[in-house]
Design a protein around this motif. Structure first.
Motif, PDB file in Angstrom:
ATOM      1  N   THR A 307       0.828  -1.207   0.000  1.00 45.71           N
ATOM      2  CA  THR A 307       0.000   0.000   0.000  1.00 45.71           C
ATOM      3  C   THR A 307       0.860   1.252   0.000  1.00 45.71           C
ATOM      4  O   THR A 307       0.600   2.209  -0.741  1.00 45.71           O
ATOM      5  CB  THR A 307      -0.926   0.007   1.228  1.00 45.71           C
ATOM      6  N   PHE A 317      -3.839  12.770   2.110  1.00 42.41           N
ATOM      7  CA  PHE A 317      -4.773  11.981   2.913  1.00 42.41           C
ATOM      8  C   PHE A 317      -4.454  10.489   2.792  1.00 42.41           C
ATOM      9  O   PHE A 317      -4.338   9.774   3.788  1.00 42.41           O
ATOM     10  CB  PHE A 317      -6.202  12.256   2.469  1.00 42.41           C
ATOM     11  N   LEU A 318      -4.283  10.024   1.546  1.00 37.36           N
ATOM     12  CA  LEU A 318      -3.976   8.609   1.346  1.00 37.36           C
ATOM     13  C   LEU A 318      -2.630   8.259   1.958  1.00 37.36           C
ATOM     14  O   LEU A 318      -2.449   7.179   2.526  1.00 37.36           O
ATOM     15  CB  LEU A 318      -3.972   8.280  -0.148  1.00 37.36           C
ATOM     16  N   SER A 320      -1.213   9.634   4.588  1.00 36.80           N
ATOM     17  CA  SER A 320      -1.338   9.565   6.047  1.00 36.80           C
ATOM     18  C   SER A 320      -2.011   8.264   6.472  1.00 36.80           C
ATOM     19  O   SER A 320      -1.619   7.646   7.469  1.00 36.80           O
ATOM     20  CB  SER A 320      -2.127  10.771   6.576  1.00 36.80           C
ATOM     21  N   CYS A 321      -3.027   7.823   5.709  1.00 36.02           N
ATOM     22  CA  CYS A 321      -3.688   6.554   6.022  1.00 36.02           C
ATOM     23  C   CYS A 321      -2.723   5.380   5.848  1.00 36.02           C
ATOM     24  O   CYS A 321      -2.678   4.471   6.681  1.00 36.02           O
ATOM     25  CB  CYS A 321      -4.909   6.362   5.118  1.00 36.02           C
ATOM     26  N   ALA A 322      -1.955   5.419   4.746  1.00 32.95           N
ATOM     27  CA  ALA A 322      -0.981   4.352   4.509  1.00 32.95           C
ATOM     28  C   ALA A 322       0.090   4.355   5.593  1.00 32.95           C
ATOM     29  O   ALA A 322       0.536   3.295   6.041  1.00 32.95           O
ATOM     30  CB  ALA A 322      -0.349   4.532   3.125  1.00 32.95           C
ATOM     31  N   CYS A 324      -0.262   5.374   8.713  1.00 31.71           N
ATOM     32  CA  CYS A 324      -0.884   4.848   9.936  1.00 31.71           C
ATOM     33  C   CYS A 324      -1.004   3.325   9.870  1.00 31.71           C
ATOM     34  O   CYS A 324      -0.698   2.621  10.837  1.00 31.71           O
ATOM     35  CB  CYS A 324      -2.248   5.494  10.128  1.00 31.71           C
ATOM     36  N   TYR A 325      -1.449   2.835   8.723  1.00 26.97           N
ATOM     37  CA  TYR A 325      -1.589   1.388   8.527  1.00 26.97           C
ATOM     38  C   TYR A 325      -0.243   0.695   8.650  1.00 26.97           C
ATOM     39  O   TYR A 325      -0.118  -0.370   9.270  1.00 26.97           O
ATOM     40  CB  TYR A 325      -2.214   1.133   7.156  1.00 26.97           C
TER      41      TYR A 325
END
Length: 465
Positions: A307, A317-318, A320-322, A324-325
């Motif tokens: 990812t 945004f994407l 930051s999500c990646a 965090c994941y």
């Protein structure tokens, strides 16, 4: 086995004999590597309450593992008998269902032993074969699934073809790392007798083959009637089979890694029969915990890295999500990783503590980047995929010739059996590599170790600079 502590060879080695309830250390330790007698005893006393609590969890999981084998065995016998008695009434043809799958299991066992032998004789050739043969076999299995003309076969077949292309491209991308990977496998496997490893591997593959045949009988019995409960029974059979095969693989990995670690870190040879017996007697609980957690954390970490690679930093945004994941995956990996099986075997630790200690050792030795780029796990995975695809080609070709309606299910069952059986076969080589890395992380200045890892770390630092 009794416990005892004694110093050997003018205080060069400390021997803690047996797996006692208060012993964290279970074999030879090189005194010149910085271990002291007082430190070892204090560390054991300080962690007694924690160790006792964690070993209770290990005993619980050991009980659960043997209980599920017993219960699923009873279920398998019931399904097998009921299936043969009901075959005519439900238009099921055992002669067209069982032989393809049993033949596929036999072909997978032969492929598993071939992989093990090839790794021992020529690691460089084994790596090359795994990376070019696996896409070909996976592509062939995907084409057979498409020929089955079912919805599930169409979806999985397309996914198989895409996966084959992705594996081929990945092989081209990492081709420059083959020399280092093959050298690590060659150096690490040389620390253990090839005859001893082959013997343990053959026994493990034989057990895996017999257990897979037993499971096939249960799945066939459930397929005969295929009512709603039978679908649940098949899922239970597959989950139990997967967990059991992982335990067989990781028990072999734990045993070989213990022997290999002692040889590389201390220059001591351990009787493989003793190591295998102590693994079966004392470590199945920790091995069962790891066998349940490692596939999950490995999948999570792999998906997180994929990812992050796809997202990059183009979308805030994407990204930051990646990120965090990826952080969650890294945190879970530090508490449950495949490297922990070395310390489980050597120190008789519980799996979670061994995972944390192993990851801390990698961080302190600045080896995390090297560990992430190691191809051994990928190589073992590809060996499993190749074995699964081999079984699928055998079962699928037979099924398409005699009964097309069975093709999709037989292809999938054969793949699972072949994949897990080949993973058992290459567990010995994986154990040696893991023990090699752990031995280096524990003492990078050890005179017992080959300079391969240190040279690679220096090379990676030069590239970063």
């Amino acid at each position: 086995m009794g416990e005892g502590i004694k110093w050997m060879g003018s205080s060069r080695f400390l021997l803690v004999h047996g797996y006692g309830p208060h012993a964290n250390l279970v074999t030879y330790y090189h005194h010149s590597q910085g271990y002291s007698r007082n430190h070892l005893i204090r560390s054991g006393q300080k962690r007694v309450p924690t160790v006792a609590a964690r070993r209770l969890i290990g005993r619980i999981f050991e009980t659960l593992f043997y209980a599920q084998i017993l219960l699923v065995s009873i279920l398998t016998v019931f399904l097998t008998i009921r299936g043969f008695l009901s075959a005519r009434r439900h238009h099921f043809h055992p002669a067209q269902w069982y032989p393809p799958l049993v033949s596929a299991a036999a072909a997978s066992a032969a492929a598993a032993l071939a992989w093990q032998r090839l790794v021992q004789c020529s690691p460089r050739r084994a790596l090359s074969v795994a990376f070019w043969l696996t896409p070909v076999l996976t592509f062939g299995a995907g084409v057979l699934l498409l020929c089955a003309e079912s919805v599930a076969g169409l979806v999985i077949g397309v996914a198989s073809v895409i996966s084959a292309i992705a594996i081929a491209l990945y092989g081209c991308w990492v081709n420059r790392r083959f020399d280092y990977a093959s050298k690590v496998v060659s150096v690490s496997t040389a620390a253990v007798s090839s005859a001893e490893t082959l013997c343990m591997t053959m026994v493990s593959v034989a057990v895996a083959f017999l257990y897979s045949g037993f499971t096939v009988c249960g799945i066939g019995g459930a397929t005969t009637i295929m009512a709603a409960p039978d679908k649940v029974f098949i899922v239970i059979e597959l989950l139990s089979f997967t967990w059991t095969m992982h335990v067989i693989k990781n028990a072999l990995l734990t045993t070989v890694s213990r022997i290999s670690y002692l040889s590389m870190a201390c220059g001591v040879h351990m009787d493989p029969r003793l190591a295998l017996r102590e693994t079966a007697k004392y470590l199945i609980g920790s091995v069962s915990v790891g066998s349940m957690l490692v596939p999950f954390t490995g999948l999570l970490r792999g998906s997180a890295r994929a990812t992050a690679a796809v997202v990059g930093g183009h979308d805030e945004f994407l990204f930051s999500c990646a990120y965090c994941y990826s952080g969650v995956a890294s945190a879970l990996t530090s508490r449950a990783n495949r490297w922990a099986f070395v310390q489980v075997g050597v120190y008789n630790k519980d799996f979670v503590a061994a995972s944390a200690d192993t990851w801390d050792s990698f961080r302190q030795s600045e080896m995390e980047t090297l560990i992430d780029s190691d191809l051994t796990a990928v190589f073992c995975f590809l060996c499993g995929v190749a074995g699964g695809a081999t079984g699928s080609l055998v079962a699928g070709s037979w099924a398409l010739a005699v009964h097309k309606g069975y093709a999709t299910s037989l292809l999938l069952y054969a793949f699972i059996i072949g994949y897990l059986m080949c993973r058992v076969a290459v567990a010995g080589a994986q154990a040696c590599v893991q023990a090699y890395y752990i031995a280096y992380a524990d003492n990078p200045q050890s005179p017992q170790l080959d300079p391969t890892i240190s040279a690679r770390l220096q090379e990676m630092k030069r590239y970063r600079v």
